[in-house]
Design an enzyme around this catalytic site. Sequence first.
Site: not given
Length: 241
Positions: A95, A110, A203
């Site tokens: 995104d 990616h 995280n």
Amino acid sequence: MHIFILTGAGISAESGLDTFRNSKSDGLWCRYDPFELATPEAFRINPELVLEFTNELRRRACAARPNPAHLALSDFAKSLVEFASSCTLVTQNVDDLHERAGATNVIHMHGEISKARCTKCEAVQPCRSDLSTSTRCVHCDEVGSMRPHLVWFGEMPLRMDAITKSLSESDLLVTIGTSGTVYPAAGFISDAKNRGIKTCEINLEPAFDKSVVDKSYYGPASECVPMWCRDQLAEIRALMS
Ligand code: BV8
């Protein structure tokens, strides 16, 4: 001071975008087989299925908005300049929420869902609408040769030379919202540790072995990233005084 920041799907989770894997087992790769949807072989065998899957990813990414984690990182990068410091932002995400939060020079290792690539002439072009097997390449006019500009499993991630160079020159590596499952990105933190580079994991839950994590913030990115940015700037400010 140079900081290497690696983000993953978790930083976009609170913008409403699916993650791939998580402890609740409701990520994308728990519902779909990545080897049927995210490999060159899958695209060769069933382009319509892969294009429809990535068309849905694109629609959702376009409809999403940056969250406080994206915004905090963008402001943090700008603040570093006054301390003669810098950062490299590498993302596994496809995104453009980092860019829409104001980040610049983002490395999309990616690929990017907002771009498409022609398998005939290799030209990369912006893509904000659905791709199909009848989409025409605006550069070479070929019909049916367009694929999403994504790195699928088995394909070489993008800009690995720049990534490796930046990592080798860093004083700190920070991972944000990644499960540490997909290589070579998943290996960056142990590479950093082996080089004597400080590491920090941000995280929802621990993803890396604690032997490679020097500092950690566990919780939603929208809370932990702004907190880390404040703490890190305070640390740099104290070092400079
Ligand atoms: C390659 C496509 C050759 C685009 C994706 C060893 C070395 C090299 C390769 C391999 C190796 N071992 C295996 C391999 C092969 C393979 C691989 O890694 N397989 C895995 C399954 C074992 N790797 C490859 O094929 C790569 N290419 O290796 O080329 C090569 C060799 C050497 C050196 C260089 C090259 C290509 C990999 C790219 C594949 N493409 N996607 C797309 O559709 O997006 S992978 C897919 O996983 C996505 O791109 C995603 O970004 C990526 C990683 O996932 P994460 O970002 O970590 O997301 P995930 O859902 O897993 O985790 C989210 C985390 O966030 C969770 O921990 C969760 O708890 C947390 N979270 C959730 N909510 C929040 C949160 N955190 C904070 N706040 C919240 N609110």
